[in-house]
Design a protein around this motif. Structure first.
Motif, PDB file in Angstrom:
ATOM      1  N   PHE A  39      27.597  36.100  64.766  1.00 47.99           N
ATOM      2  CA  PHE A  39      27.011  34.759  65.537  1.00 47.99           C
ATOM      3  C   PHE A  39      27.932  33.663  65.508  1.00 47.99           C
ATOM      4  O   PHE A  39      28.646  33.334  64.621  1.00 47.99           O
ATOM      5  CB  PHE A  39      25.752  34.263  64.670  1.00 47.99           C
ATOM      6  CG  PHE A  39      25.123  32.963  64.870  1.00 47.99           C
ATOM      7  CD1 PHE A  39      24.598  32.885  66.046  1.00 47.99           C
ATOM      8  CD2 PHE A  39      25.793  31.617  64.227  1.00 47.99           C
ATOM      9  CE1 PHE A  39      24.026  31.259  66.453  1.00 47.99           C
ATOM     10  CE2 PHE A  39      25.145  30.601  64.505  1.00 47.99           C
ATOM     11  CZ  PHE A  39      24.404  30.221  65.679  1.00 47.99           C
ATOM     12  N   PRO A  41      28.233  29.495  67.025  1.00 49.89           N
ATOM     13  CA  PRO A  41      27.641  28.430  67.641  1.00 49.89           C
ATOM     14  C   PRO A  41      28.318  28.001  68.906  1.00 49.89           C
ATOM     15  O   PRO A  41      27.562  27.374  69.936  1.00 49.89           O
ATOM     16  CB  PRO A  41      27.682  27.072  66.855  1.00 49.89           C
ATOM     17  CG  PRO A  41      28.910  27.648  65.940  1.00 49.89           C
ATOM     18  CD  PRO A  41      28.922  29.043  66.004  1.00 49.89           C
ATOM     19  N   GLN A 225      17.317  27.746  70.859  1.00 55.02           N
ATOM     20  CA  GLN A 225      17.756  27.071  69.563  1.00 55.02           C
ATOM     21  C   GLN A 225      17.093  27.687  68.397  1.00 55.02           C
ATOM     22  O   GLN A 225      17.670  28.052  67.452  1.00 55.02           O
ATOM     23  CB  GLN A 225      17.667  25.626  69.667  1.00 55.02           C
ATOM     24  CG  GLN A 225      18.761  25.033  70.493  1.00 55.02           C
ATOM     25  CD  GLN A 225      18.402  23.482  70.837  1.00 55.02           C
ATOM     26  OE1 GLN A 225      17.460  22.813  70.206  1.00 55.02           O
ATOM     27  NE2 GLN A 225      19.398  22.789  71.708  1.00 55.02           N
ATOM     28  N   LEU A 228      18.157  31.011  67.744  1.00 53.47           N
ATOM     29  CA  LEU A 228      19.668  31.112  67.556  1.00 53.47           C
ATOM     30  C   LEU A 228      20.371  32.016  68.571  1.00 53.47           C
ATOM     31  O   LEU A 228      21.363  32.514  68.332  1.00 53.47           O
ATOM     32  CB  LEU A 228      19.951  31.672  66.012  1.00 53.47           C
ATOM     33  CG  LEU A 228      19.586  30.973  64.983  1.00 53.47           C
ATOM     34  CD1 LEU A 228      19.906  31.651  63.628  1.00 53.47           C
ATOM     35  CD2 LEU A 228      20.101  29.588  64.912  1.00 53.47           C
ATOM     36  N   ASP A 229      19.756  31.802  69.827  1.00 54.42           N
ATOM     37  CA  ASP A 229      20.539  32.503  71.019  1.00 54.42           C
ATOM     38  C   ASP A 229      21.496  31.784  71.763  1.00 54.42           C
ATOM     39  O   ASP A 229      21.355  30.993  72.829  1.00 54.42           O
ATOM     40  CB  ASP A 229      19.377  32.794  72.055  1.00 54.42           C
ATOM     41  CG  ASP A 229      19.891  33.929  73.167  1.00 54.42           C
ATOM     42  OD1 ASP A 229      21.128  34.288  73.215  1.00 54.42           O
ATOM     43  OD2 ASP A 229      18.950  34.288  73.843  1.00 54.42           O
ATOM     44  N   SER A 230      22.803  31.379  70.872  1.00 50.08           N
ATOM     45  CA  SER A 230      23.687  30.458  71.240  1.00 50.08           C
ATOM     46  C   SER A 230      24.107  30.909  72.931  1.00 50.08           C
ATOM     47  O   SER A 230      24.632  29.932  73.681  1.00 50.08           O
ATOM     48  CB  SER A 230      24.899  30.610  70.456  1.00 50.08           C
ATOM     49  OG  SER A 230      25.685  31.374  70.208  1.00 50.08           O
TER      50      SER A 230
END
Length: 268
Positions: A39, A41, A225, A228-230
């Motif tokens: 992951f 950002p 968001q 957390l699917d950046s």
């Protein structure tokens, strides 16, 4: 001899390349994934472009068409009211202070507080897929100040000699407005309308962030968001910038066609 400057399109291409390069550099340095995780950002531009290609534009269009509709409605209402008030000032000059203060106050209002009140008073979408009343209101509010100021400055730029000619021949303030001031103010008004395009789109997105809507850019960003699917968050962000840029460029083209004398081109 006048020195030829850099073409506008070339400056835009160079700016886009610099931004993408800075984006990639940050994604692989300051925001690189921690060891043992995937992951990040700030995904790289290549990851975001790959996500858009893999998903296709159809799923994104179903999201954007609602927000674009809200932005367009708010754009029309906000600019229409702004131009009406600016024109009223020319017919009734004593109202200039009042109109200017209204414009300044609308610009200084905190959007979050106004949006909270709007969602209580106006609500959101009445049915699934309908535009949000709050998003439309915030889009209109976002363009109001720019258009009022631009129109007032444009109206005041009218040639005094031309205004005197109309007055000498018995013309009223309304005649001055139609024959002289509107023509002189057209470049400034079109510039204000061009700047208002991305402002209206941003206002609509902020309105959707207040909730009460099931589909749109704002509510989609909230869902992505939360997941957390950046890559898709950045994909929506990138497409939002492209949509705003297309609208801005379209109004710029209209301005060049309507006011060719501003850029030194022949009206023919």
């Amino acid at each position: 001899m006048r020195r030829a400057g850099m073409p506008t399109w070339l400056a835009g291409v160079i700016g886009a390349v610099v931004l993408i390069a800075a984006w990639w550099l940050l994604s692989v340095t300051a925001f690189s994934p921690p060891e043992g995780t995937t992951f990040t950002p700030v995904p790289s531009p290549f990851t975001v472009f790959e996500t858009i290609v893999r998903d296709g534009l159809a799923p994104y269009w179903t999201v954007f068409q609602v927000t674009i509709g809200e932005a367009m409605i708010g754009y029309v209402w906000g600019n229409a009211i702004a131009l009406l008030l600016a024109s009223t000032v020319l017919l009734l000059p004593r109202l200039e202070v009042v109109v200017t203060q209204i414009a300044v106050v609308s610009y200084c209002l905190p959007v979050v507080a106004v949006g909270g009140i709007a969602i209580v008073v106006l609500g959101g979408a009445k049915r699934a897929g309908d535009p949000s009343a709050t998003a439309i209101f915030l889009a209109a509010l976002a363009v109001f100040f720019t258009t009022v100021v631009g129109a007032l400055l444009g109206f005041k730029a009218a040639d005094k000699a031309a205004l005197d000619v109309v007055r000498v021949y018995g013309g009223s303030r309304w005649t001055q407005l139609r024959k002289v001031r509107l023509i002189a103010a057209t470049p400034a008004i079109l510039n204000a309308l061009q700047i208002a395009v991305p402002s209206a789109f941003l206002g609509a997105i902020l309105g959707e962030y207040m909730g009460a809507i099931d589909r749109g850019v704002g509510i989609t960003l909230i869902k992505l968001q939360g997941d957390l699917d950046s890559p898709r968050v950045w994909a929506v962000f990138l497409l939002s910038a492209i949509v705003a840029l297309i609208g801005y460029a379209a109004l710029g083209l209209v301005a060049r066609l309507v006011t060719p004398w501003v850029s030194g081109r022949s009206a023919a």
